[in-house]
Scaffold this motif. Structure first.
Motif, PDB file in Angstrom:
ATOM      1  N   LYS A 170      29.824  20.546  -7.695  1.00 23.04           N
ATOM      2  CA  LYS A 170      28.796  20.510  -8.730  1.00 23.04           C
ATOM      3  C   LYS A 170      28.045  19.188  -8.678  1.00 23.04           C
ATOM      4  O   LYS A 170      28.595  18.174  -8.240  1.00 23.04           O
ATOM      5  N   THR A 173      26.968  14.442 -13.306  1.00 22.94           N
ATOM      6  CA  THR A 173      26.484  14.452 -14.691  1.00 22.94           C
ATOM      7  C   THR A 173      26.499  13.060 -15.315  1.00 22.94           C
ATOM      8  O   THR A 173      26.027  12.881 -16.428  1.00 22.94           O
ATOM      9  N   THR A 174      27.069  12.070 -14.623  1.00 19.27           N
ATOM     10  CA  THR A 174      27.093  10.690 -15.102  1.00 19.27           C
ATOM     11  C   THR A 174      26.615   9.776 -13.983  1.00 19.27           C
ATOM     12  O   THR A 174      26.585  10.167 -12.809  1.00 19.27           O
ATOM     13  N   PRO A 304      21.520  13.371 -14.425  1.00 25.73           N
ATOM     14  CA  PRO A 304      22.714  12.807 -15.072  1.00 25.73           C
ATOM     15  C   PRO A 304      22.317  11.896 -16.225  1.00 25.73           C
ATOM     16  O   PRO A 304      21.173  11.453 -16.320  1.00 25.73           O
ATOM     17  N   THR A 305      23.251  11.633 -17.093  1.00 24.41           N
ATOM     18  CA  THR A 305      23.052  10.639 -18.145  1.00 24.41           C
ATOM     19  C   THR A 305      23.916   9.434 -17.832  1.00 24.41           C
ATOM     20  O   THR A 305      24.710   9.442 -16.891  1.00 24.41           O
ATOM     21  N   GLY A 308      27.433  10.720 -19.516  1.00 25.67           N
ATOM     22  CA  GLY A 308      27.762  12.129 -19.649  1.00 25.67           C
ATOM     23  C   GLY A 308      27.386  12.730 -20.980  1.00 25.67           C
ATOM     24  O   GLY A 308      27.444  13.944 -21.154  1.00 25.67           O
TER      25      GLY A 308
END
Length: 457
Positions: A170, A173-174, A304-305, A308
């Motif tokens: 995947k 996301t971070t 991404p942040t 997360g």
């Protein structure tokens, strides 16, 4: 300058144009053009967009061959240094008759420089109802200068084949996952010349605005470094993002020569499978369909942040498209061309072919879902939203993105770099406020999360 936040799709779509009645003809400009009866009226249209160039060229050829006003449009694509080219053209009295205006601070800059002619006198009642007015985006001081066509979302674009080869199931996301993913992609791809990450840092502003900005916005920070709660500039939200970009470069996870890379060469490298991931706009599916046909399996995912957690909204950009030059001596002909370009028979296929996500309510209501590989990941979701417009100020010294890019290249004390940027930007803001060019008001209750979902369908 007014601050305008559009916090719901319904609000955006219900905005009406505050403009006077339409169809007016500027005969003085027609006479000034010097066109003799029977001669073609030739006008030039400048754009910086390449992703839709084939489609736009086709539409212009159709206009040139079918319009009954003997108008001929010349298309000029200037993707590199577009703003500088316009500045030089206006300074030399050689500006195009029609030009593409970009979202955010770009159109505000064009307005302040006086490059655009108001179009209120040309608008018909139908056009006033059809196209939303967005203060500080296509409407300034009560006058309209452009009309919306499409908006852009921003996503992480990634090479599925290289992800599979690295055993990554995947997208990150971070920021920490992004750094680690880039390292793993480089490890499996380096033998064939593939690297984990890239950005087109030949133009730091362009690279920054298509990457760091969306990461910051999803993390709850203003994407241009402006804090609407305090009405001050604060670039501290970019600290961890900058560190992550630097770490990937220090790890050797970024495409070599990234500092000299422009967006089209980057796309060409990605299409060949040489880049694992990058961040960009929703124009990418169109690029990989026609401009650089992808030789790989690719997809997109939310950016991404920082950690997360999604505390804001990914900025949905748009609200304008074409404008008439204030210096054009052929404004009537220019408007006839623009009016043609804003017809449903051009705007609806534009959306359906995946060149951009429509912001016109009547088009949205009847258009089919775009049928183009990769577009599904770019369609507006519950985390996309329209941020208010930050003030546009003239900063002394290096722009924020240039200073932060220099840190990525050379290192140093990042806290001092950010403190210096904040001081220079706020000094420029104070000067603009004192001169009356900018009006700002702190909004302690401002909540970036409330903008989520503005364009979800």
């Amino acid at each position: 300058m007014k601050k305008t936040a559009v916090t719901a799709m319904g609000l955006v779509l219900s905005m009406s144009l505050a403009a006077c009645g339409g169809g007016a003809t500027d005969t003085k400009n027609s006479a000034a053009s010097g066109t003799k009866p029977g001669e073609k009226t030739k006008i030039t249209y400048w754009t910086l967009d390449r992703h839709d160039a084939d489609y736009i060229k086709e539409m212009i050829e159709k206009f040139n061959s079918t319009n009954k006003d003997n108008i001929e449009v010349e298309l000029v694509v200037k993707a590199d240094d577009y703003a500088q080219a316009l500045d030089l053209a206006f300074a030399a009295a050689q500006a195009p008759d029609v030009f593409r205006v970009k979202e955010g601070s770009a159109i505000q800059t064009f307005y302040k420089k006086g490059y655009m002619a108001p179009i209120d006198g040309y608008l018909t009642d139908e056009q006033k109802k059809k196209f939303p007015a967005m203060p500080d985006q296509n409407q300034f001081d009560g006058k309209m200068y452009s009309l919306p066509n499409y908006g852009s979302t921003m996503r992480l674009v990634y090479n599925k084949d290289l992800f599979d080869k690295a055993g990554i199931t995947k997208p990150p996301t971070t920021l920490a996952e992004m750094v680690d993913t880039a390292k793993k992609l480089t490890a499996v791809g380096k033998a064939t010349g593939a690297y984990g990450f890239a950005l087109p840092f030949k133009n730091p502003a362009g690279a920054w605005n298509r990457s760091a900005r969306v990461i910051a916005e999803l993390s709850g920070y203003g994407g241009f470094g402006y804090d609407f709660k305090t009405a001050r500039y604060d670039m501290s939200g970019f600290k961890e993002i900058t560190k992550a970009f630097k770490q990937m470069r220090d790890d050797g996870s970024t495409l070599p020569g990234m500092e000299a890379l422009d967006i089209d060469p980057l796309r060409a490298q990605f299409a060949e499978g040489k880049i694992g991931m990058y961040l960009s706009y929703s124009s990418e599916p169109g690029v990989y369909k026609s401009q650089f046909p992808a030789k790989i399996n690719w997809s997109s995912a939310p950016a991404p942040t920082i950690d997360g957690n999604i505390k804001g909204a990914s900025g949905f950009l748009g609200g304008q498209w074409l404008a008439i030059s204030k210096d054009s001596k052929k404004k009537d002909a220019a408007w006839k061309f623009i009016s043609y370009m804003y017809g449903d028979d051009i705007l609806q296929p534009y959306h359906e072919k995946g060149y951009g996500i429509s912001m016109v309510p009547t088009i949205i209501s009847k258009a089919k879902k775009p049928e183009i590989n990769g577009i599904e990941g770019f369609l507006p979701n519950k985390y996309d939203g329209v941020w208010p417009t930050p003030p546009n100020v003239n900063v002394q010294g290096a722009k924020a993105e240039d200073a932060l890019w220099r840190y990525i290249l050379e290192g140093g004390d990042l806290d001092k770099v950010i403190a210096d940027i904040n001081k220079r930007y706020n000094d420029a803001l104070d000067k603009a406020i004192s001169s009356g060019d900018v009006k700002v008001t702190p909004d302690p209750s401002f909540d970036p999360a409330k903008m989520q979902g503005s364009f979800a369908k």
